[in-house]
Design a protein around this motif. Structure first.
Motif, mmCIF file in Angstrom:
data_model
loop_
_atom_site.group_PDB
_atom_site.id
_atom_site.type_symbol
_atom_site.label_atom_id
_atom_site.label_comp_id
_atom_site.label_asym_id
_atom_site.label_seq_id
_atom_site.Cartn_x
_atom_site.Cartn_y
_atom_site.Cartn_z
ATOM 1 N N TYR A 150 0.824 -1.203 0.000
ATOM 2 C CA TYR A 150 0.000 0.000 0.000
ATOM 3 C C TYR A 150 0.862 1.259 0.000
ATOM 4 O O TYR A 150 1.953 1.285 0.591
ATOM 5 N N ARG A 151 0.326 2.289 -0.647
ATOM 6 C CA ARG A 151 1.041 3.564 -0.661
ATOM 7 C C ARG A 151 1.099 4.182 0.725
ATOM 8 O O ARG A 151 2.115 4.745 1.126
ATOM 9 N N TYR A 152 -0.026 4.118 1.431
ATOM 10 C CA TYR A 152 -0.116 4.753 2.742
ATOM 11 C C TYR A 152 -0.861 3.837 3.705
ATOM 12 O O TYR A 152 -1.642 2.975 3.294
ATOM 13 N N ASP A 153 -0.603 4.067 4.981
ATOM 14 C CA ASP A 153 -1.294 3.340 6.050
ATOM 15 C C ASP A 153 -2.069 4.335 6.896
ATOM 16 O O ASP A 153 -1.492 5.323 7.391
ATOM 17 N N ALA A 212 2.756 5.835 15.699
ATOM 18 C CA ALA A 212 3.912 6.180 14.881
ATOM 19 C C ALA A 212 4.070 5.264 13.671
ATOM 20 O O ALA A 212 4.835 5.567 12.758
ATOM 21 N N GLU A 213 3.352 4.147 13.649
ATOM 22 C CA GLU A 213 3.418 3.252 12.491
ATOM 23 C C GLU A 213 2.751 3.848 11.253
ATOM 24 O O GLU A 213 3.053 3.457 10.135
ATOM 25 N N TYR A 214 1.824 4.769 11.453
ATOM 26 C CA TYR A 214 0.897 5.130 10.380
ATOM 27 C C TYR A 214 1.185 6.500 9.784
ATOM 28 O O TYR A 214 1.878 7.325 10.364
ATOM 29 N N ASP A 215 0.597 6.709 8.611
ATOM 30 C CA ASP A 215 0.698 8.004 7.936
ATOM 31 C C ASP A 215 -0.464 8.923 8.289
ATOM 32 O O ASP A 215 -0.335 10.146 8.182
ATOM 33 N N GLY A 216 -1.593 8.338 8.667
ATOM 34 C CA GLY A 216 -2.770 9.149 8.974
ATOM 35 C C GLY A 216 -3.602 8.514 10.061
ATOM 36 O O GLY A 216 -3.466 7.322 10.370
ATOM 37 N N GLY A 244 3.061 14.644 12.916
ATOM 38 C CA GLY A 244 3.018 15.107 11.540
ATOM 39 C C GLY A 244 2.119 14.283 10.650
ATOM 40 O O GLY A 244 2.256 14.306 9.416
ATOM 41 N N MET A 245 1.180 13.542 11.247
ATOM 42 C CA MET A 245 0.277 12.705 10.482
ATOM 43 C C MET A 245 -0.907 13.530 9.964
ATOM 44 O O MET A 245 -1.206 14.604 10.489
ATOM 45 N N VAL A 246 -1.568 13.025 8.948
ATOM 46 C CA VAL A 246 -2.833 13.604 8.511
ATOM 47 C C VAL A 246 -3.920 13.088 9.452
ATOM 48 O O VAL A 246 -4.054 11.871 9.639
ATOM 49 N N VAL A 247 -4.684 13.988 10.043
ATOM 50 C CA VAL A 247 -5.619 13.615 11.102
ATOM 51 C C VAL A 247 -7.020 14.136 10.803
ATOM 52 O O VAL A 247 -7.203 15.315 10.522
ATOM 53 N N ILE A 248 -7.992 13.247 10.857
ATOM 54 C CA ILE A 248 -9.415 13.597 10.836
ATOM 55 C C ILE A 248 -10.095 12.719 11.888
ATOM 56 O O ILE A 248 -10.105 11.506 11.753
ATOM 57 N N ASP A 249 -10.499 13.307 13.008
ATOM 58 C CA ASP A 249 -10.679 14.695 13.363
ATOM 59 C C ASP A 249 -9.415 15.249 14.014
ATOM 60 O O ASP A 249 -8.875 14.634 14.919
ATOM 61 N N ASP A 250 -9.038 16.449 13.575
ATOM 62 C CA ASP A 250 -7.879 17.100 14.147
ATOM 63 C C ASP A 250 -8.238 17.672 15.518
ATOM 64 O O ASP A 250 -9.411 17.908 15.823
#
Length: 492
Positions: free
Chosen positions: A192-195, A240-244, A268-274
């Motif tokens: 996968y590209r991202y996790d 810390a394993e993940y991108d988002g 520095g991850m992409v987060v929803i909900d921030d």
């Protein structure tokens, strides 16, 4: 497959442990060429994280290279600034007072070592875990002092070279568990590209996404080359394993969901909900002030203060009966009460004031249904009508044997009234650019915003009734868009 790197100040610092190709000296890591497409996790075990010292630069350059590092520069700076972490640990001081209540300890201070959130003192294990969650650092010493009550005096990083034999054994076990169980990812995931970690809670009675929707998010991710991995409340250290991070559990400030969001943002991850969206949406007092300041239509509203009981007297004249009373952090119609007499008003207010120093009182607006407009990245996503529960004045009825809800109607956004959609988007934009569900009421006179939800319901068979699988793809695609922009260094 991801690479794990353990950085030490001097090779001799690792002398008590088995040799490993994963262990490198700080000067070698700092001279390592930055070009690498391999996912890398770094555990920085330098003797000191002093500003502009070797340990500091290891974490700084790790972040510049896109490596996941513990401790991060933010954590290092937080530990250096006593005033900053003094605010973060206020609730922990209260917890410590309970843990040590009745202790026969005579010394005015003492300390414990914490290895990746683990400690040799069972009674203080929960405290150690919470401190590690606030300040993810491999080795910490928590120092306590006693004045009128026990409290935390300091939280300091500790060098690996300072440990005695027993402490080295405890550290080795904690490191092995942390590195083996939490940092190394299965080889299959590299397809996968991202996790993306999807935070869910199997014990939650009314989750924002049911099992069908959770499976649909996972399937949508696979179509887009993204692994959507469900995690639970006990998986904090795995972030810390993940991108988002995608939170699909009901959020609250005083709750692990906020800690997950805050930690993910720090990483520095992409987060929803921030975290900012959670803060703004989960407290109705804050939300009301924000909407009013943006001149957005809301029901006639008064704020009640526990230390001003006289304000109740004028409330019926200002709002008329029935009056809707709300605690600031209620969800799914909980903590919301309708009163129709002065006696019921006084009784209910007294009861609700035991939960909050401030309450919201609003004009009651009868409608057969509430509008819900889903908004993603400042654009409308879906439109639903939620009908009131049978024989009840709210969508959710929590009385009887369990919560019951009314019916629904999902439609294309283009079929919803344009003024409803415009108002919803303006309300969501006041919060941010995440995923929101805006609740509105429409009467013959006007449309008003009831609230903005940072964690909107997306259930299989309800919100996806029109868009189907495309609803899930659009949300995961937004993660991909943000991750791509982050990878390219593009900022909004």
């Amino acid at each position: 497959m991801s690479r794990l790197v353990i950085v030490v100040e001097n090779p001799s610092d690792w002398g008590a442990y088995y040799p490993s190709t994963q262990v490198v000296a700080a000067h070698d890591y700092l001279r390592e060429p930055p070009e690498s497409s391999e996912r890398t996790h770094v555990i920085n075990l330098c003797r000191s994280y002093k500003y502009l010292g070797s340990g500091y630069y290891v974490s700084l350059l790790a972040e510049a290279r896109g490596h996941r590092v513990i401790p991060s520069v933010r954590t290092i700076n937080g530990l250096r600034r006593r005033a900053l972490y003094g605010l973060d640990i206020e609730d922990l001081n209260q917890k410590l007072a309970q843990v040590l209540k009745g202790s026969e300890r005579d010394s005015i201070d003492f300390g414990i070592l914490v290895y990746f959130g683990q400690t040799a003192h069972p009674l203080l294990q929960d405290l150690a875990r919470q401190v590690f969650e606030l300040f993810p650092c491999p080795l910490l010493r928590i120092e306590f002092r006693r004045e009128r009550a026990w409290q935390i005096g300091a939280i300091r990083p500790v060098g690996l070279h300072t440990l005695d034999d027993a402490q080295e054994d405890a550290f080795a076990q904690a490191l092995d568990h942390f590195a083996t169980k939490l940092w190394r990812k299965p080889r299959a995931r590299r397809r996968y590209r991202y996790d993306i970690a999807m935070l869910v809670n199997k014990d939650e009675a009314m989750p924002p996404s049911n099992r069908g929707a959770q499976k649909a998010f996972i399937a949508a991710g696979k179509q887009l080359g993204v692994e959507v991995d469900p995690i639970g409340p006990n998986d904090y250290a795995r972030l810390a394993e993940y991108d988002g991070l995608f939170i699909r559990e009901t959020t609250s400030i005083d709750h692990h969901t906020y800690r997950f969001a805050h930690r993910a943002e720090q990483e520095g991850m992409v987060v929803i909900d921030d975290p900012a969206s959670i803060l703004r949406c989960t407290n109705k007092i804050f939300l009301h002030d924000l909407l009013v300041s943006r001149k957005l239509a809301v029901p006639n509203t008064e704020i009640l203060y526990r230390d001003d009981p006289g304000s109740l007297d004028a409330l019926p004249d200002k709002l008329g009966f029935p009056i809707v009373l709300k605690i600031p952090d209620g969800a799914f119609s909980r903590g919301v009460v309708k009163v129709e007499t002065v006696e019921a008003l006084k009784k209910t207010v007294a009861e609700l004031f035991t939960h909050s120093a401030l309450l919201i009182a609003q004009q009651y607006l009868y409608t057969e249904y509430d509008w819900r407009i889903g908004v993603l990245n400042r654009e409308p996503l879906y439109a639903c009508q939620y009908f009131m529960s049978r024989g009840h004045w709210q969508i959710y009825n929590h009385g009887g044997t369990g919560p019951k809800s009314g019916g629904f109607r999902t439609m294309p956004v283009r079929e919803a009234p344009s003024d409803i959609v415009r108002l919803a988007v303006k309300a969501a934009n006041a919060i941010g650019d995440g995923l929101y569900g805006v609740d509105l009421k429409q009467t013959a006179e006007r449309a008003v915003v009831i609230e903005v939800n940072d964690n909107p319901s997306i259930d299989s068979g309800v919100e996806d009734a029109y868009l189907g699988d495309d609803l899930y793809r659009r949300i995961i695609q937004e993660f991909v868009r943000r991750l791509e922009r982050k990878r390219l260094g593009v900022t909004d």
